[in-house]
Design a protein around this motif. Structure first.
Motif, mmCIF file in Angstrom:
data_model
loop_
_atom_site.group_PDB
_atom_site.id
_atom_site.type_symbol
_atom_site.label_atom_id
_atom_site.label_comp_id
_atom_site.label_asym_id
_atom_site.label_seq_id
_atom_site.Cartn_x
_atom_site.Cartn_y
_atom_site.Cartn_z
ATOM 1 N N ALA A 171 0.836 -1.208 0.000
ATOM 2 C CA ALA A 171 0.000 0.000 0.000
ATOM 3 C C ALA A 171 0.868 1.254 0.000
ATOM 4 O O ALA A 171 0.544 2.257 -0.662
ATOM 5 N N LEU A 172 1.979 1.219 0.735
ATOM 6 C CA LEU A 172 2.872 2.377 0.776
ATOM 7 C C LEU A 172 3.587 2.564 -0.567
ATOM 8 O O LEU A 172 3.791 3.696 -1.025
ATOM 9 N N VAL A 173 3.952 1.459 -1.208
ATOM 10 C CA VAL A 173 4.555 1.546 -2.545
ATOM 11 C C VAL A 173 3.552 2.140 -3.530
ATOM 12 O O VAL A 173 3.905 2.997 -4.354
ATOM 13 N N ALA A 174 2.298 1.697 -3.433
ATOM 14 C CA ALA A 174 1.257 2.244 -4.306
ATOM 15 C C ALA A 174 1.079 3.738 -4.071
ATOM 16 O O ALA A 174 0.878 4.522 -5.013
ATOM 17 N N GLU A 175 1.141 4.138 -2.828
ATOM 18 C CA GLU A 175 1.009 5.548 -2.471
ATOM 19 C C GLU A 175 2.166 6.371 -3.045
ATOM 20 O O GLU A 175 1.975 7.482 -3.528
ATOM 21 N N ASP A 176 3.379 5.800 -3.000
ATOM 22 C CA ASP A 176 4.570 6.521 -3.457
ATOM 23 C C ASP A 176 4.744 6.497 -4.966
ATOM 24 O O ASP A 176 5.181 7.486 -5.565
ATOM 25 N N HIS A 177 4.421 5.342 -5.585
ATOM 26 C CA HIS A 177 4.785 5.147 -6.988
ATOM 27 C C HIS A 177 3.643 4.673 -7.873
ATOM 28 O O HIS A 177 3.874 4.341 -9.044
ATOM 29 N N GLY A 178 2.442 4.633 -7.314
ATOM 30 C CA GLY A 178 1.279 4.272 -8.110
ATOM 31 C C GLY A 178 0.906 2.803 -7.992
ATOM 32 O O GLY A 178 1.757 1.951 -7.720
ATOM 33 N N ALA A 182 2.925 -1.179 -7.515
ATOM 34 C CA ALA A 182 2.605 -2.119 -6.437
ATOM 35 C C ALA A 182 2.124 -3.451 -6.998
ATOM 36 O O ALA A 182 2.455 -4.522 -6.466
ATOM 37 N N LEU A 183 1.350 -3.409 -8.092
ATOM 38 C CA LEU A 183 0.861 -4.638 -8.712
ATOM 39 C C LEU A 183 2.017 -5.459 -9.277
ATOM 40 O O LEU A 183 2.049 -6.688 -9.142
ATOM 41 N N PHE A 192 -1.408 -11.137 -3.454
ATOM 42 C CA PHE A 192 -2.409 -10.198 -3.930
ATOM 43 C C PHE A 192 -1.944 -8.776 -3.656
ATOM 44 O O PHE A 192 -1.430 -8.478 -2.581
ATOM 45 N N SER A 193 -2.139 -7.898 -4.643
ATOM 46 C CA SER A 193 -1.773 -6.497 -4.416
ATOM 47 C C SER A 193 -2.753 -5.841 -3.451
ATOM 48 O O SER A 193 -2.413 -4.898 -2.746
#
Length: 319
Positions: A171-178, A182-183, A192-193
């Motif tokens: 979730a933090l990777v998704a927040e930082d880099h989309g 993260a997927l 699972f992402s």
């Protein structure tokens, strides 16, 4: 380059450390330039320390070393942490680093260390389902969510048990880099992402009564033995040998839930056992467990654990 600090200690849960570290490491393979993560393990001293599973960790730095502020600081959990006396070195470091980080938080039972550092007051937090009630009792100013896989409350991030640290890191990777980054990381790690449902799908709803000879325990046993039936408070009060009003009050006092809530939880546990151990049709399980219809059972499952009975069976069926 985002700097990530993960605090460790003797008896730490190895996967609480390795899971997030692997997420950030794999993410670096999809990130260019200054966006790549730099992870540092910190401990009270530089001696090798054993995790709860026997693996040895060696910290990169100690709590007392001076260095630039971290972008993210996390405290891992450990099986003994909820019962352990707080380590003042860890507590002081957490209190200090939290005031200077963009984000800070815990993995699993690391939330107890945050609580000792005074960082949970008036905050929405989660932890391992097995220790959520203990966290809520020990730190009553915290707003503990018993079901969430991970939670963000402003700068504070907390996760549920063990592998949920991976969910939090993704979730933090998704927040930082989309979300696409993260997927990609989730696919590399074969996870699972975004996990469906909350941690309630892993935890039992019912616990044994403290006094198995009490009138409340007698009612609980009656409900479990006749789970297909419909129950009113008056019927259950008759089993307990009390008036309906007195019974309802005593039941809540002894169990923390209303009689209606207990019955629904009992139906859930009975249905989950059948879903895990048999291929019985959903409509039959729904009838045998007192839901009446498969649609009603699906509604209750979705509300309580964020997954349908069919999805639950697919995840937990014992072949």
């Amino acid at each position: 380059m985002p700097s990530v600090a993960i605090a460790i200690f003797p008896g730490v849960q190895a996967l609480d450390v390795a899971g997030p570290v692997d997420v950030f490491s794999e993410a670096n393979g999809f990130i260019d330039g200054n966006g790549r993560y730099q992870v540092t393990l910190l401990a009270a001293d530089s001696k090798p320390l054993r995790a709860s599973n026997g693996i040895t960790f060696i910290a990169d730095e100690t709590f007392d070393q001076k260095r630039p502020d971290f972008d993210l600081a996390l405290i891992a959990g450990g099986p003994a942490l909820p019962e352990s006396a707080p380590d003042p070195r860890l507590t002081d470091w957490l209190a200090n680093v939290a005031s200077r980080c963009r984000r800070y938080g815990s993995i699993c039972t690391g939330a107890f260390a945050l609580g000792h550092a005074g960082l949970l007051d008036e905050r929405n937090v989660t932890t391992h389902w097995q220790h959520a009630q203990q966290l809520a009792t020990q730190f009553p100013k915290a707003r503990v969510d018993f079901d969430r896989i991970y939670l963000r409350d402003d700068r504070l991030v907390t996760s549920a048990g063990v592998t949920a640290g991976i969910d939090l890191a993704l979730a933090l990777v998704a927040e930082d880099h989309g979300p696409q980054t993260a997927l990609k990381v989730a696919k590399r790690l074969v996870v699972f992402s975004q996990r469906q449902g909350g941690q309630s799908q892993f935890s039992p709803y019912l616990t044994a009564p403290a006094d198995e000879t009490s009138p409340v325990a007698k009612v609980q046993a009656h409900v479990m033995a006749h789970i297909r039936e419909n129950f009113t408070v008056k019927q259950l009060a008759d089993v307990a040998g009390m008036s309906a009003r007195h019974f309802a009050r005593i039941f809540v006092q002894d169990t923390g839930v209303t009689p209606h809530e207990f019955v629904e939880r009992a139906r859930m546990d009975a249905a989950r056992k059948l879903l895990e151990s048999s291929g019985v049709a959903l409509k039959t399980i729904a009838y045998d467990c007192g839901f009446g219809t498969a649609d009603r059972m699906r509604i209750v499952f979705t509300k309580r654990i964020g997954a349908t009975p069919k999805q639950y069976r697919e995840r937990f069926r014992q072949e």
